[in-house]
Design an enzyme around this catalytic site. Structure first.
Site, PDB file in Angstrom:
ATOM      1  N   HIS A  37      68.269  67.374  33.421  1.00  0.00           N
ATOM      2  CA  HIS A  37      69.679  67.615  34.197  1.00  0.00           C
ATOM      3  C   HIS A  37      70.570  66.652  33.873  1.00  0.00           C
ATOM      4  CE1 HIS A  37      72.669  68.658  37.303  1.00  0.00           C
ATOM      5  NE2 HIS A  37      72.241  69.918  37.195  1.00  0.00           N
ATOM      6  N   ASP A  45      67.194  76.142  37.490  1.00  0.00           N
ATOM      7  CA  ASP A  45      66.845  77.351  36.580  1.00  0.00           C
ATOM      8  C   ASP A  45      65.368  77.355  36.453  1.00  0.00           C
ATOM      9  OD1 ASP A  45      69.767  76.391  35.256  1.00  0.00           O
ATOM     10  OD2 ASP A  45      69.717  78.218  36.228  1.00  0.00           O
TER      11      ASP A  45
HETATM   12  C1  SDX Z   1      72.330  73.875  34.883  1.00  0.00           C
HETATM   13  O1  SDX Z   1      75.636  70.460  35.547  1.00  0.00           O
HETATM   14  C2  SDX Z   1      75.059  70.944  36.683  1.00  0.00           C
HETATM   15  O2  SDX Z   1      75.095  70.832  37.562  1.00  0.00           O
HETATM   16  C3  SDX Z   1      74.382  72.287  35.955  1.00  0.00           C
HETATM   17  C4  SDX Z   1      73.675  73.104  37.085  1.00  0.00           C
HETATM   18  C5  SDX Z   1      74.442  73.704  38.083  1.00  0.00           C
HETATM   19  O3  SDX Z   1      73.942  73.903  39.162  1.00  0.00           O
HETATM   20  O4  SDX Z   1      75.673  73.896  37.667  1.00  0.00           O
HETATM   21  O5  SDX Z   1      72.746  72.280  37.768  1.00  0.00           O
HETATM   22  C6  SDX Z   1      72.958  74.159  36.610  1.00  0.00           C
HETATM   23  O6  SDX Z   1      72.823  74.108  34.154  1.00  0.00           O
HETATM   24  C7  SDX Z   1      71.032  73.099  35.034  1.00  0.00           C
HETATM   25  C8  SDX Z   1      70.596  72.852  33.734  1.00  0.00           C
HETATM   26  C9  SDX Z   1      69.891  74.104  32.931  1.00  0.00           C
HETATM   27  N1  SDX Z   1      69.470  73.969  31.565  1.00  0.00           N
HETATM   28  C10 SDX Z   1      68.570  73.705  31.182  1.00  0.00           C
HETATM   29  O7  SDX Z   1      67.270  73.862  31.848  1.00  0.00           O
HETATM   30  C11 SDX Z   1      68.360  73.764  29.614  1.00  0.00           C
HETATM   31  C12 SDX Z   1      67.252  72.601  29.334  1.00  0.00           C
HETATM   32  N2  SDX Z   1      67.919  71.211  29.505  1.00  0.00           N
HETATM   33  C13 SDX Z   1      68.727  70.551  28.799  1.00  0.00           C
HETATM   34  O8  SDX Z   1      69.252  71.110  27.637  1.00  0.00           O
HETATM   35  C14 SDX Z   1      69.132  69.238  29.203  1.00  0.00           C
HETATM   36  O9  SDX Z   1      68.299  68.594  29.975  1.00  0.00           O
HETATM   37  C15 SDX Z   1      70.452  69.342  29.857  1.00  0.00           C
HETATM   38  C16 SDX Z   1      71.444  70.190  28.919  1.00  0.00           C
HETATM   39  C17 SDX Z   1      70.270  69.860  31.198  1.00  0.00           C
HETATM   40  C18 SDX Z   1      71.217  67.961  30.287  1.00  0.00           C
HETATM   41  O10 SDX Z   1      71.451  67.227  29.048  1.00  0.00           O
HETATM   42  P1  SDX Z   1      71.962  66.025  28.822  1.00  0.00           P
HETATM   43  O11 SDX Z   1      72.357  65.118  30.115  1.00  0.00           O
HETATM   44  O12 SDX Z   1      73.019  66.088  27.689  1.00  0.00           O
HETATM   45  O13 SDX Z   1      70.789  64.997  28.173  1.00  0.00           O
HETATM   46  P2  SDX Z   1      70.322  64.834  26.846  1.00  0.00           P
HETATM   47  O14 SDX Z   1      70.522  66.245  26.134  1.00  0.00           O
HETATM   48  O15 SDX Z   1      71.387  63.620  26.386  1.00  0.00           O
HETATM   49  O16 SDX Z   1      68.800  64.515  26.726  1.00  0.00           O
HETATM   50  C19 SDX Z   1      68.395  63.281  26.926  1.00  0.00           C
HETATM   51  C20 SDX Z   1      67.173  63.140  26.363  1.00  0.00           C
HETATM   52  C21 SDX Z   1      67.229  63.532  24.777  1.00  0.00           C
HETATM   53  O17 SDX Z   1      66.270  62.914  24.243  1.00  0.00           O
HETATM   54  P3  SDX Z   1      66.420  61.512  23.623  1.00  0.00           P
HETATM   55  O18 SDX Z   1      67.330  61.777  22.568  1.00  0.00           O
HETATM   56  O19 SDX Z   1      66.861  60.407  24.545  1.00  0.00           O
HETATM   57  O20 SDX Z   1      65.144  61.013  22.580  1.00  0.00           O
HETATM   58  O21 SDX Z   1      66.306  64.128  26.867  1.00  0.00           O
HETATM   59  C22 SDX Z   1      65.794  65.197  26.132  1.00  0.00           C
HETATM   60  C23 SDX Z   1      66.952  65.028  24.902  1.00  0.00           C
HETATM   61  O22 SDX Z   1      66.287  65.596  23.872  1.00  0.00           O
HETATM   62  N3  SDX Z   1      65.905  66.447  26.687  1.00  0.00           N
HETATM   63  C24 SDX Z   1      64.773  67.339  26.735  1.00  0.00           C
HETATM   64  C25 SDX Z   1      65.290  68.401  27.560  1.00  0.00           C
HETATM   65  N4  SDX Z   1      66.241  67.786  28.233  1.00  0.00           N
HETATM   66  C26 SDX Z   1      66.837  66.727  27.708  1.00  0.00           C
HETATM   67  N5  SDX Z   1      63.824  67.398  25.970  1.00  0.00           N
HETATM   68  C27 SDX Z   1      63.025  68.662  26.047  1.00  0.00           C
HETATM   69  N6  SDX Z   1      63.310  69.364  26.829  1.00  0.00           N
HETATM   70  C28 SDX Z   1      64.620  69.345  27.662  1.00  0.00           C
HETATM   71  N7  SDX Z   1      64.763  70.422  28.390  1.00  0.00           N
END
Ligand code: SDX
Length: 427
Positions: free
Chosen positions: A306, A363
């Protein structure tokens, strides 16, 4: 404490005032930065950038706190009715019994949808994704109802609010029923708001509809848990579209499209598809965990991570408990729930996820409950949109009442420098 931040740039040094919120959050007010220094800030994804001051929802990602207008999400999910939470988010206070009754009656008055909208709905192929259909129909409401709102008129603003609160649930029910091949019907407006949504969605033409209190209670809880979440992607979309003074329906339609994405609200669909794939793959959780950590693999563990919560998403905890209860009450043994729990256990002890503070989000478990209710996977995010509606309305209303300027970010240009045009016969 010093109420300003100092910025030194070359020979220059300027003071930038701080904004302090009611929960002691601090932000640097950079409204005059460019005028004073010629500098702008650049922050892809706005990870460090606040877009507004808001009094609607507070969340603390480190402590896993979520409050709507000061009330904690745990109490609201446990004891409140979704419509009173909608009233709270939009108008700022929990309604009295009389206020809530009037709100519901006014919404019922506005819950008819022009029959011509059915023709638009019926023109979509059965394979159309429900979120695309819902966004289109919501935008189409502007053709049948005034969408632009004179926000300086409290009466007009209220009318627009009850209008969309009345019509969107009908569109949601019809989008669901179209996907199921069921006739597009209205509900029974002697019922409560959530009970009537369930009836509109689930009643079958060939038998009497018997309300299921377990389903009604679970739906009420899920809608509350999704009702608002401060400046997330889709809410920021609703705000920025509304900041051009586009109408409420048009702004909500844009929010629905933003929510559709699998990184945002579309994750609830992606989670169940992922759990199904793991199940079909023989339950090989470790293989999927490995893929999620492999940077060369675009696969992510959907429902994990998140932007703000670097601790448990408090909603995920509540939904996980509700999933157990609902499946148990409905006598459903869903193998993907067990896979979800095993995946969570594995991730919570895996350094990759622990180091990055990746926990289950709202989710991760919600789709399992929607599935138990008989909602198709592609329609899960439509249910998220239905829950998020009052939050979008509240945020849109706050932005307009605060007379916030049109949203128009700057950029740093990194393209070609000036060059003379070359006619095609010389290229
Ligand atoms: C919602 O914003 C809100 O409030 C949203 C929400 C709402 O109520 O409106 O809460 C609803 O959208 C919840 C999120 C649902 N999405 C997912 O579950 C999709 C999977 N999650 C990711 O795509 C990700 O965690 C996000 C998009 C939710 C957040 O992404 P960020 O904040 O941009 O974080 P990032 O992509 O910079 O990740 C940081 C690190 C990275 O690795 P490094 O580059 O540091 O090595 O964490 C890793 C990412 O690769 N990472 C994951 C991951 N999420 C982040 N690796 C594997 N699986 C994941 N799910």
């Amino acid at each position: 404490m010093n109420k300003a931040a100092s910025l030194r740039f070359g020979e220059k040094s300027i003071e930038l005032p701080l904004i302090e919120g009611s929960e002691n959050e601090l932000g640097i007010n950079i409204k005059d930065l460019r005028a004073k220094t010629g500098l702008i800030t650049v922050d892809p994804g706005y990870k460090n950038t606040g877009s507004c001051e808001s009094a609607i929802t507070f969340l603390d990602g480190e402590k896993g706190i979520l409050r709507y207008r000061g009330y904690d999400i745990e109490s609201l999910a446990q004891d409140a009715d979704f419509l009173e939470v909608a009233y709270l988010l939009i108008f700022g206070e929990l309604p009295t019994k009389e206020q809530l009754e009037k709100f519901l009656n006014d919404i019922k008055e506005e819950s008819l949808v022009n029959e011509d909208l059915k023709k638009i709905l019926e023109s979509f192929p059965s394979t159309a994704h429900p979120m695309g259909v819902l966004s289109s129909l919501t935008s189409a409401l502007t053709s049948f109802n005034p969408s632009s709102v004179n926000v300086d008129s409290e009466e007009e603003m209220y009318k627009a609010i009850v209008r969309i609160m009345g019509k969107l649930p009908v569109l949601v029910a019809w989008v669901f029923r179209k996907k199921e091949g069921l006739p597009l019907k209205y509900g029974d407006y002697s019922l409560g708001y959530v009970e009537n949504i369930a009836r509109m969605m689930f009643r079958k033409p060939n038998k009497e509809y018997i309300p299921n209190p377990v389903v009604d209670a679970a739906l009420n809880k899920l809608l509350i848990l999704h009702a608002d979440h401060e400046q997330n992607c889709s809410t920021s979309t609703v705000r920025i579209v509304g900041s051009s003074h586009a109408g409420l329906f048009a702004s909500i339609s844009a929010g629905i499209s933003a929510l559709w994405g699998p990184l945002h609200g579309g994750a609830n669909q992606a989670v169940v598809e992922m759990l199904e794939a793991i199940r079909e793959d023989g339950g090989d959780i470790k293989h999927y965990m490995q893929r999620a950590k492999d940077k060369s693999d675009p696969f992510r563990l959907m429902g994990f991570g998140h932007r703000v919560y670097k601790n448990f998403d408090p909603r995920a905890r509540i939904i996980k408990k509700a999933a157990d209860e609902v499946l148990n009450d409905l006598g459903i043994d869903d193998p993907v729930l067990e896979i979800a729990k095993k995946l969570e256990e594995e991730a919570l002890r895996d350094p990759y996820f622990v180091d990055r503070k990746l926990y289950p989000n709202v989710d991760f478990y919600s789709g399992i409950i929607y599935r138990a209710m008989g909602i198709s996977t592609e329609t899960f995010t439509v249910m998220f949109a239905l829950g998020r509606l009052p939050g979008w309305i509240a945020q849109w209303r706050e932005m307009r009442l605060n007379k916030e300027p049109i949203g128009r970010p700057r950029q740093i240009y990194v393209g070609e420098n000036h060059r003379p045009f070359v006619p095609i016969n010389r290229r």
